[in-house]
Design a protein around this motif. Structure first.
Motif, PDB file in Angstrom:
ATOM      1  N   ASP A  76      25.667  70.695  22.081  1.00  0.00           N
ATOM      2  CA  ASP A  76      26.785  70.913  23.001  1.00  0.00           C
ATOM      3  C   ASP A  76      28.118  70.788  22.278  1.00  0.00           C
ATOM      4  O   ASP A  76      29.061  71.542  22.557  1.00  0.00           O
ATOM      5  CB  ASP A  76      26.748  69.901  24.152  1.00  0.00           C
TER       6      ASP A  76
ATOM      7  N   ARG B   4      25.867  67.840  32.062  1.00  0.00           N
ATOM      8  CA  ARG B   4      26.373  68.528  30.871  1.00  0.00           C
ATOM      9  C   ARG B   4      26.958  69.887  31.216  1.00  0.00           C
ATOM     10  O   ARG B   4      28.016  70.270  30.713  1.00  0.00           O
ATOM     11  CB  ARG B   4      25.240  68.745  29.869  1.00  0.00           C
ATOM     12  N   VAL B   5      26.256  70.624  32.069  1.00  0.00           N
ATOM     13  CA  VAL B   5      26.699  71.975  32.404  1.00  0.00           C
ATOM     14  C   VAL B   5      27.955  71.933  33.266  1.00  0.00           C
ATOM     15  O   VAL B   5      28.882  72.723  33.081  1.00  0.00           O
ATOM     16  CB  VAL B   5      25.567  72.749  33.092  1.00  0.00           C
TER      17      VAL B   5
ATOM     18  N   LEU C 216      25.996  77.266  27.394  1.00  0.00           N
ATOM     19  CA  LEU C 216      26.106  76.256  28.449  1.00  0.00           C
ATOM     20  C   LEU C 216      26.636  76.801  29.766  1.00  0.00           C
ATOM     21  O   LEU C 216      26.665  76.069  30.761  1.00  0.00           O
ATOM     22  CB  LEU C 216      26.996  75.097  27.981  1.00  0.00           C
TER      23      LEU C 216
ATOM     24  N   ASP D 253      17.681  71.298  30.851  1.00  0.00           N
ATOM     25  CA  ASP D 253      18.751  70.641  31.594  1.00  0.00           C
ATOM     26  C   ASP D 253      18.242  69.588  32.565  1.00  0.00           C
ATOM     27  O   ASP D 253      19.001  68.710  32.976  1.00  0.00           O
ATOM     28  CB  ASP D 253      19.564  71.677  32.379  1.00  0.00           C
TER      29      ASP D 253
END
Length: 727
Positions: free
Chosen positions: A181, A467-468, A516, A607
């Motif tokens: 990331d 995270r996304v 992402l 994810d």
């Protein structure tokens, strides 16, 4: 007399940040299969000024930047361009060279000259990094020219940044962020000509004084650097941490994208990662916070000097941050003495300079902080940028709340207001409500104002944002900050926000190297549709056909369902789509068997997972980044139920038998919040069931994914002809 025919003059092409100057020609240059990236052999290995344009040792050269550009063009256009080293180039080529300062002595060190003509494209930088910024402009022009066959307008650009520091600062201590990331954040930043990343490697949640937080040692504390030296290895976080090799590879990657890295280990506050191991190093009274190191303890400063000695060679930057914010205000001179001694320590031992978060107003004292310390101003309560400049400090503008992105916060912005930043913010503006007040703002041309940027803080820890979600928030903000940090409001072709935003969106959605976003391509509203009547063929029109794996089968289900997929704990269905981020809707019929393994998986991807239940709750569970979120849905064994979930920009809603029953939430336990917040879950789609041997047992039918949010009234339609099978 015969009139003179006026040639069409090409308008300024749209890029972010805007070109400072453009002299339009007529006609177009077009990318084609014969296009090459030609690197000038005189500068292929770098130029004389390259080292002056960066904080980093061993900066990237023109050949390395050309390789990055080559990969980007291929991903954006599908054209595989060749990189060659040659002093001559043709009409189809893109030529990279240096020496723009001799052509244009007033061009600053990151500036470049761009010529697009019938003779080809020439990008001439003052430095290799400046030439790379020219490639970003050409790349963005190509993205926006996709419907014109990648034809770019003839013209000449003279482009340069207004400020030398254009920074994305990220708190990676309180949100575990995989190294993959971080590569994508670097790619994103570089795309908008940011030149600096600032990583905040250690922190903890907001603390109260010890008398109000007696369990302070049990709170989460992140430290992201993992050494093999046993003297310091204990401090590394178990959930995510980075090795020396990780950091070496990361810095090599970002340097080839024009970026510096400023590493920060934040002390003497925000230091729970150390005081929880050494409680005697914290200030020994109940009116102090447990994450405050006691600078009066003779063991503390030698430890910090040894800590930096351990890690300093991991980093190429000639400047590092020691943090130094939010410390005990009763110990102002002690803190000021510490800051100055750290400045001397780095200068003497490592030939490096330091920077800090503005703290001089809060840390009152008679000792003057060394003026050679670069200051990141973040809050007027802690520092005054005007006073700092008067005392000779270089200042960077990360003034809160304008430059602060703090997901799920009550104090700062959850999403950056891009319209506000576009219309009101500038790097020299520290008070958008009083921009003409010289006691609250600096001059746009102040030589000690290095620039500014966006700061992403994750105060409420990992479970507060996925995270996304986090990447989406950052990507929606970096473009507008990139615009203002480079060109600001000085741009002669400044357009309204309403005209700027749609083009910015198209660029944001087509940045090469970004995964992402988690938005699969689709021809219509249906992304995937499996009714299992014809095996696992996708009926959406996107040809996302699935595969039956490890014994998954198609069976006659009866009860109005026709054929359905049958799963056992070891079997699963794989799809070519990994996940989808909001907005979306996912719906399916599901008939679990009576026996399920603990944490049996309905859906899975990198994810997260959707579980039929877990060891503590019988309800369907959403799992993201290792954090689990309960719902109110219980799937009864031995009977068909319709399960669906949908995410818009505000929340993720769960539907059971086509009725809304819950939103996905997390409870924020921080002492000054104590409230539920809604979550935006990324839907895992890589497998129905699990490839890891823990699938739910039972039948699945009518599996549908939409690329938009859906609501209760539509769920019966998603259920289609199976709606009469409801219990």
């Amino acid at each position: 007399p015969t009139g003179t025919k006026k040639c069409h003059v090409n308008p300024t092409p749209f890029v972010i940040p805007s070109l400072q100057e453009w002299d339009g020609g007529s006609g177009n240059w077009k990318l084609n299969a014969n296009t090459r990236i030609v690197v000038d052999p005189s500068f292929a290995n770098g130029g004389a000024l390259d080292a002056d344009s960066t904080f980093m040792r061993n900066p990237s050269n023109l050949k390395q930047y050309a390789a990055s550009f080559q990969a980007d063009i291929s991903e954006v256009t599908g054209v595989n361009v060749e990189v060659v080293v040659s002093s001559t180039y043709g009409a189809n080529d893109i030529f990279l060279t240096l020496g723009a300062d001799s052509t244009d002595p007033e061009l600053n060190i990151e500036g470049y000259l761009l010529d697009i003509t019938r003779k080809g494209i020439s990008i001439q930088g003052v430095t290799s990094r400046g030439a790379f910024w020219g490639t970003r402009s050409v790349l963005q022009m190509l993205i926006l020219a996709d419907e014109r066959g990648y034809a770019l307008p003839h013209g000449h650009a003279r482009d340069f940044p207004n400020y030398s520091e254009r920074k994305f600062m990220q708190d990676i201590a309180r949100k575990p962020i995989p190294m993959s990331d971080l590569h994508e954040y670097a790619t994103l930043s570089s795309f908008y000509k940011f030149n600096t990343l600032h990583h905040h490697y250690n922190d903890n949640p907001g603390m109260q004084v010890k008398s109000l937080m007696p369990d302070w040692q049990t709170k989460y504390a992140g430290f992201r650097l993992r050494t093999e030296n046993p003297e310091y290895s204990m401090y590394a976080s178990n959930d995510t941490s980075y090795t020396k090799q990780d950091m070496r590879e990361f810095q090599d990657f970002i340097k080839a994208r024009g970026l510096d890295l400023i590493p920060e280990i934040d002390t003497p506050a925000h230091s729970l990662c150390f005081t929880k191991f050494h409680p005697n190093w914290s200030i020994q009274n109940d009116t102090a916070r447990g994450d405050w190191l006691d600078l009066g303890n003779p063991e503390v400063q030698p430890f910090l000097e040894g800590l930096w000695t351990e890690f300093i060679d991991w980093f190429d930057s000639r400047e590092v941050s020691i943090g130094a914010d939010e410390y005990d205000p009763t110990k102002g001179d002690l803190a000021r003495k510490f800051i100055n001694s750290m400045h001397d320590y780095f200068a003497t031992n490592f030939n490096r300079s330091i920077r800090m978060w503005g703290s001089d107003v809060r840390l009152q004292g008679s000792i003057e902080i060394n003026q050679n310390i670069h200051t990141d101003h973040w809050d007027w309560t802690y520092s005054s940028p005007v006073d700092l400049v008067k005392r000779g400090h270089k200042v960077s503008n990360l003034n809160a709340p304008d430059s602060y992105l703090v997901p799920r916060t009550l104090s700062y912005e959850d999403f950056i207001d891009s319209r506000k930043i576009y219309n009101l913010w500038e790097p020299w503006v520290f008070d958008i409500f009083d921009k003409t007040n010289t006691s609250r703002n600096l001059s746009p041309n102040e030589p000690l104002l290095t620039g500014g940027g966006l700061g992403n803080w994750n105060d409420f820890l990992s479970e507060s944002v996925t995270r996304v979600e986090l990447f989406d928030r950052v990507s929606r903000a970096l473009d507008v900050f990139g615009e203002k940090l480079w060109a600001g409001a000085k741009n002669s072709d400044h357009i309204s926000y309403d005209k700027w935003a749609p083009l910015a969106k198209k660029l944001r959605e087509n940045i090469p190297g970004i995964t992402l976003r988690r938005r699969p391509q689709t021809k219509g509203q249906f992304v995937m549709s499996y009714d299992f009547e014809n095996g696992v063929t996708d009926a959406s029109g996107n040809a996302y056909d699935a595969k039956l794996q490890n014994g998954a089968t198609i069976v006659e289900a009866g009860e109005g369902h026709g054929r359905a997929a049958q799963l056992t704990p070891d079997s699963y269905i794989s799809t070519p789509v990994d996940a989808i981020s909001y907005p979306y809707a996912v719906a399916m019929w599901i008939k679990p068997s009576g026996d399920q393994q603990p944490n049996a998986v309905i859906l899975e991807s990198e994810d997260g997972r959707v579980l039929i239940s877990n060891s503590t709750s019988p309800t369907v569970i959403f799992e993201q980044d290792g954090n689990q979120y309960n719902t109110q849905v219980i799937l009864p064994p031995g009977q068909w139920s319709h399960l669906a979930f949908s995410a818009d920009t505000q929340q993720t809603t769960v539907f059971f038998n086509m009725r809304r029953v819950a939103t996905v939430q997390y409870y924020n336990p921080r002492w000054d919040v104590l409230a539920n917040s809604t979550m935006l879950v990324t839907a895992p789609l890589s497998t129905i069931g699990s490839a890891k041997g823990n699938s739910m047992s039972g039948l699945v039918d009518g599996f549908v994914v939409l690329d938009r949010a859906s609501y209760g009234g539509e769920m019966a339609f998603l259920g289609k002809r199976y709606a009469d099978a409801l219990p």
